[in-house]
Design a protein around this motif. Structure first.
Motif, PDB file in Angstrom:
ATOM      1  N   MET A   1      14.212  57.559  52.531  1.00 12.27           N
ATOM      2  CA  MET A   1      13.229  57.816  51.485  1.00 12.27           C
ATOM      3  C   MET A   1      13.554  57.042  50.214  1.00 12.27           C
ATOM      4  SD  MET A   1      12.030  61.729  52.121  1.00 12.27           S
ATOM      5  CE  MET A   1      10.999  61.611  50.719  1.00 12.27           C
ATOM      6  N   HIS A   2      14.630  56.256  50.240  1.00 12.30           N
ATOM      7  CA  HIS A   2      14.969  55.399  49.107  1.00 12.30           C
ATOM      8  C   HIS A   2      14.737  53.946  49.502  1.00 12.30           C
ATOM      9  CE1 HIS A   2      16.801  58.581  46.643  1.00 12.30           C
ATOM     10  NE2 HIS A   2      17.202  59.084  47.793  1.00 12.30           N
ATOM     11  N   SER A   3      14.683  53.064  48.522  1.00 12.50           N
ATOM     12  CA  SER A   3      14.476  51.650  48.820  1.00 12.50           C
ATOM     13  C   SER A   3      15.734  51.059  49.446  1.00 12.50           C
ATOM     14  CB  SER A   3      14.137  50.891  47.530  1.00 12.50           C
ATOM     15  OG  SER A   3      15.263  50.862  46.678  1.00 12.50           O
ATOM     16  N   PHE A   4      15.573  49.965  50.176  1.00 12.24           N
ATOM     17  CA  PHE A   4      16.730  49.274  50.750  1.00 12.24           C
ATOM     18  C   PHE A   4      17.690  48.822  49.636  1.00 12.24           C
ATOM     19  CE2 PHE A   4      13.544  48.315  54.185  1.00 12.24           C
ATOM     20  CZ  PHE A   4      14.174  49.076  55.158  1.00 12.24           C
ATOM     21  N   ARG A   5      17.127  48.533  48.485  1.00 11.25           N
ATOM     22  CA  ARG A   5      17.937  48.044  47.375  1.00 11.25           C
ATOM     23  C   ARG A   5      18.940  49.092  46.896  1.00 11.25           C
ATOM     24  NH1 ARG A   5      14.627  46.227  42.161  1.00 11.25           N
ATOM     25  NH2 ARG A   5      14.177  48.456  42.218  1.00 11.25           N
ATOM     26  N   SER A   6      18.649  50.364  47.143  1.00 12.35           N
ATOM     27  CA  SER A   6      19.510  51.430  46.625  1.00 12.35           C
ATOM     28  C   SER A   6      20.915  51.397  47.203  1.00 12.35           C
ATOM     29  CB  SER A   6      18.871  52.799  46.883  1.00 12.35           C
ATOM     30  OG  SER A   6      18.770  53.038  48.281  1.00 12.35           O
ATOM     31  N   VAL A   7      21.078  50.803  48.406  1.00 12.02           N
ATOM     32  CA  VAL A   7      22.426  50.795  49.014  1.00 12.02           C
ATOM     33  C   VAL A   7      23.375  49.875  48.248  1.00 12.02           C
ATOM     34  CG1 VAL A   7      21.550  51.337  51.312  1.00 12.02           C
ATOM     35  CG2 VAL A   7      21.843  48.942  50.652  1.00 12.02           C
ATOM     36  N   GLY A   8      22.827  48.994  47.432  1.00 11.22           N
ATOM     37  CA  GLY A   8      23.690  48.104  46.657  1.00 11.22           C
ATOM     38  C   GLY A   8      23.832  48.527  45.210  1.00 11.22           C
ATOM     39  N   HIS A   9      23.402  49.749  44.880  1.00 13.33           N
ATOM     40  CA  HIS A   9      23.462  50.229  43.504  1.00 13.33           C
ATOM     41  C   HIS A   9      24.909  50.330  43.025  1.00 13.33           C
ATOM     42  CE1 HIS A   9      23.038  52.951  40.066  1.00 13.33           C
ATOM     43  NE2 HIS A   9      21.765  52.584  40.044  1.00 13.33           N
ATOM     44  N   ASP A  10      25.171  49.887  41.809  1.00 16.02           N
ATOM     45  CA  ASP A  10      26.533  49.877  41.267  1.00 16.02           C
ATOM     46  C   ASP A  10      27.164  51.271  41.294  1.00 16.02           C
ATOM     47  OD1 ASP A  10      26.319  47.210  40.818  1.00 16.02           O
ATOM     48  OD2 ASP A  10      25.925  47.374  38.662  1.00 16.02           O
ATOM     49  N   GLY A  11      26.361  52.286  40.968  1.00 14.09           N
ATOM     50  CA  GLY A  11      26.898  53.647  40.950  1.00 14.09           C
ATOM     51  C   GLY A  11      27.338  54.108  42.332  1.00 14.09           C
ATOM     52  N   LEU A  12      26.548  53.783  43.358  1.00 17.35           N
ATOM     53  CA  LEU A  12      26.899  54.170  44.724  1.00 17.35           C
ATOM     54  C   LEU A  12      28.155  53.431  45.171  1.00 17.35           C
ATOM     55  CD1 LEU A  12      26.209  55.697  47.319  1.00 17.35           C
ATOM     56  CD2 LEU A  12      24.751  53.779  47.978  1.00 17.35           C
ATOM     57  N   LEU A  13      28.239  52.155  44.856  1.00 15.58           N
ATOM     58  CA  LEU A  13      29.423  51.380  45.232  1.00 15.58           C
ATOM     59  C   LEU A  13      30.677  51.904  44.530  1.00 15.58           C
ATOM     60  CD1 LEU A  13      27.940  47.752  45.179  1.00 15.58           C
ATOM     61  CD2 LEU A  13      28.378  49.200  47.161  1.00 15.58           C
ATOM     62  N   GLN A  14      30.522  52.282  43.279  1.00 15.14           N
ATOM     63  CA  GLN A  14      31.659  52.822  42.535  1.00 15.14           C
ATOM     64  C   GLN A  14      32.115  54.152  43.135  1.00 15.14           C
ATOM     65  OE1 GLN A  14      30.927  53.142  38.348  1.00 15.14           O
ATOM     66  NE2 GLN A  14      32.933  54.018  37.882  1.00 15.14           N
ATOM     67  N   LEU A  15      31.147  54.976  43.538  1.00 16.43           N
ATOM     68  CA  LEU A  15      31.479  56.251  44.178  1.00 16.43           C
ATOM     69  C   LEU A  15      32.216  56.016  45.491  1.00 16.43           C
ATOM     70  CD1 LEU A  15      31.196  59.355  44.393  1.00 16.43           C
ATOM     71  CD2 LEU A  15      28.964  58.982  45.449  1.00 16.43           C
TER      72      LEU A  15
END
Length: 506
Positions: A1-15
């Motif tokens: 339900m999120h965009s493909f772009r969300s997997v590269g989000h800085d916050g997710l990568l930092q987590l």
């Protein structure tokens, strides 16, 4: 339900990196022992929200003292819970001649208390909290009656993007009344949009999807919608013929549609020039009026419907847009070297009259300055090294000597400003992108024109529109949705403010 772009989000990568680091340091651990719950995350957000408010207080204080701040204010109601919020966004011009901004509050506002007195009470509380100076902070708002009344004793600038939209919307509606063919076309476009929305699968086969009304500014919506229909016109004929519904598109006069799209496209650039947030916009208000007047100049090749539309825009420009132009807009225009001679004004006598009024306004603003402060600022200026900036052609290598002589020989601010005005008119304007160069021009000439530079900072920080506040409301609309209908008012404000702070690297 999120965009493909969300997997590269800085916050997710930092987590993810944090989890890897924990595992590398402590070995295999139970995720429940390190994973925060929603209450902890909510408390952390509120803590960061309060930290941000304290941080931005200290950031903007020097600019408040220098009077190089302005604000935008607007009211917003979310579509889900129907709660009102008051947005207050601050703009400030740094010593490096960078225009920056940050949202101060997006306060919940009780629907029953939207009177002018209550709106001012909330605005006043924000002034007090952030140590803003009442009467010294220009505020840009739309033409809402209550907001206008609440700021009747303040320096209030009208949102000129709103004025522009209102101008064009009024002309559009009047043309609908006066022209049968125009009314038939707008009705057919509306019917086509509804049909396409009901017919599954059509949009995916079009070169450009037929848009719905999707913008805050109605005129922008008109352009987006009509341009999308024109771009897909031929494809729609082919797709609707097998369905025996080709009349839905054939009832739209393609030539008239093209003429409308071509005319509307020219106004899109006007909105852009009025709605930037990281570049000055106030100097674009007056030239925009003259540009729009030129857009709607009649010619012998105009279709009757286009002629009527242009005539109505001309009428609305005089009654809606021109009447909202203030002296401060003219001064801002003069402070842009590419506009300072007002060459876009064809009437020479009127042009000379306005230049005289602008100079009188500058002298009035200079009365607030002290000569010793100007001398002090000139010696400590960020441009004190007078470095050569690419793109500028400096014909006076001895300008620094002349400036120092002016500062020491003139006994008053008025005399110094008079000398600077003569010098200003001789300095070459910049080449290239106007948006990128106007602040560079003033940074480069800060020591050469110390009085005008101080005034330029105080003027160019003022916003031509309240578009930035409306951008926050768009973000709020994404935050307050049907799946998050239980968000408290304080959580909504926290998330909107922190999002904006994150985007501004604050």
């Amino acid at each position: 339900m999120h965009s493909f772009r969300s997997v590269g989000h800085d916050g997710l990568l930092q987590l993810a990196q944090t989890c890897v680091d924990i595992g590398a340091t402590f070995g295999r651990v139970n995720v429940e022992n390190i994973w925060y719950g929603r209450q902890s995350i909510r408390n952390e957000c509120e803590l960061k929200f309060h930290q941000y408010r304290e941080d931005i207080k200290s950031i903007i204080q020097p600019y408040i003292n220098d009077r190089t701040v302005s604000a935008t204010v607007d009211l917003w109601r979310d579509d889900i819970i129907q709660r009102y919020y008051l947005d207050f966004t601050i703009f400030y011009m740094t010593e490096h001649w960078q225009l920056k901004h940050g949202i101060l509050r997006c306060k919940y506002f009780d629907e029953q208390s939207k009177s002018a007195i209550n709106i001012w009470s909330e605005i006043e509380s924000i002034f007090d909290e952030f140590h803003l100076v009442i009467g010294d902070t220009p505020i840009t708002t739309d033409e809402g009656a209550n907001i206008k009344a609440s700021l009747k004793n303040e320096i209030r600038c009208p949102c000129m993007a709103h004025r522009c939209s209102t101008t064009l919307e009024c002309a559009w509606d009047k043309t609908n009344q006066l022209s049968f063919d125009f009314r038939c076309l707008t009705g057919s476009v509306s019917e086509l949009r509804s049909f396409v929305a009901r017919s599954g699968g059509l949009q995916a086969k079009l070169p450009k999807t037929v848009k719905k009304d999707s913008c805050t500014r109605p005129w922008r919506s008109y352009y987006i919608v009509y341009e999308s229909v024109y771009s897909s016109y031929d494809s729609l004929i082919k797709l609707l013929e097998p369905m025996f519904e080709e009349n839905k598109i054939l009832s739209i006069n393609q030539n008239l549609l093209k003429n409308i799209v071509d005319l509307m496209k020219r106004f899109s650039g006007i909105f852009d020039q009025l709605e930037f947030c990281n570049q000055p916009t106030l100097q674009n208000v007056v030239p925009s009026y003259y540009a729009m007047v030129d857009f709607v100049r009649l010619n012998s090749h105009d279709r009757p419907e286009i002629k009527i539309l242009k005539e109505q825009i001309q009428i609305a420009l005089e009654s809606k847009y021109w009447t909202s132009i203030m002296q401060i807009h003219w001064i801002a225009t003069f402070l842009d070297p590419s506009f300072r001679d007002l060459s876009f004004v064809n009437d020479k006598s009127y042009r000379l009259k306005q230049i005289k009024c602008i100079e009188n306004g500058l002298y009035s603003m200079a009365d607030d300055l002290k000569l010793e402060d100007v001398r002090k600022d000139n010696n400590t200026s960020e441009s004190s090294k007078n470095e050569r900036i690419s793109g500028f052609d400096d014909h006076d290598p001895f300008s620094n000597f002349r400036t120092q002589k002016r500062l020491t020989t003139h006994d008053s601010i008025q005399e110094l400003l008079a000398a600077e005005l003569i010098d200003y008119k001789t300095i070459s304007a910049y080449a290239g992108d106007q948006r990128q160069q106007i602040l560079t021009f003033w940074k480069h000439n800060e020591r050469r024109l110390p009085v005008l530079s101080i005034i330029a900072k105080r003027i160019l920080v003022i916003q031509a529109s309240s578009a930035e506040s409306e951008r926050h409301f768009s973000a709020g609309g994404a935050i307050v949705n049907e799946k998050r209908g239980l968000l408290s008012e304080s959580s909504v404000e926290t998330l909107i403010v922190l999002r904006e702070a994150y985007l501004n690297d604050m």
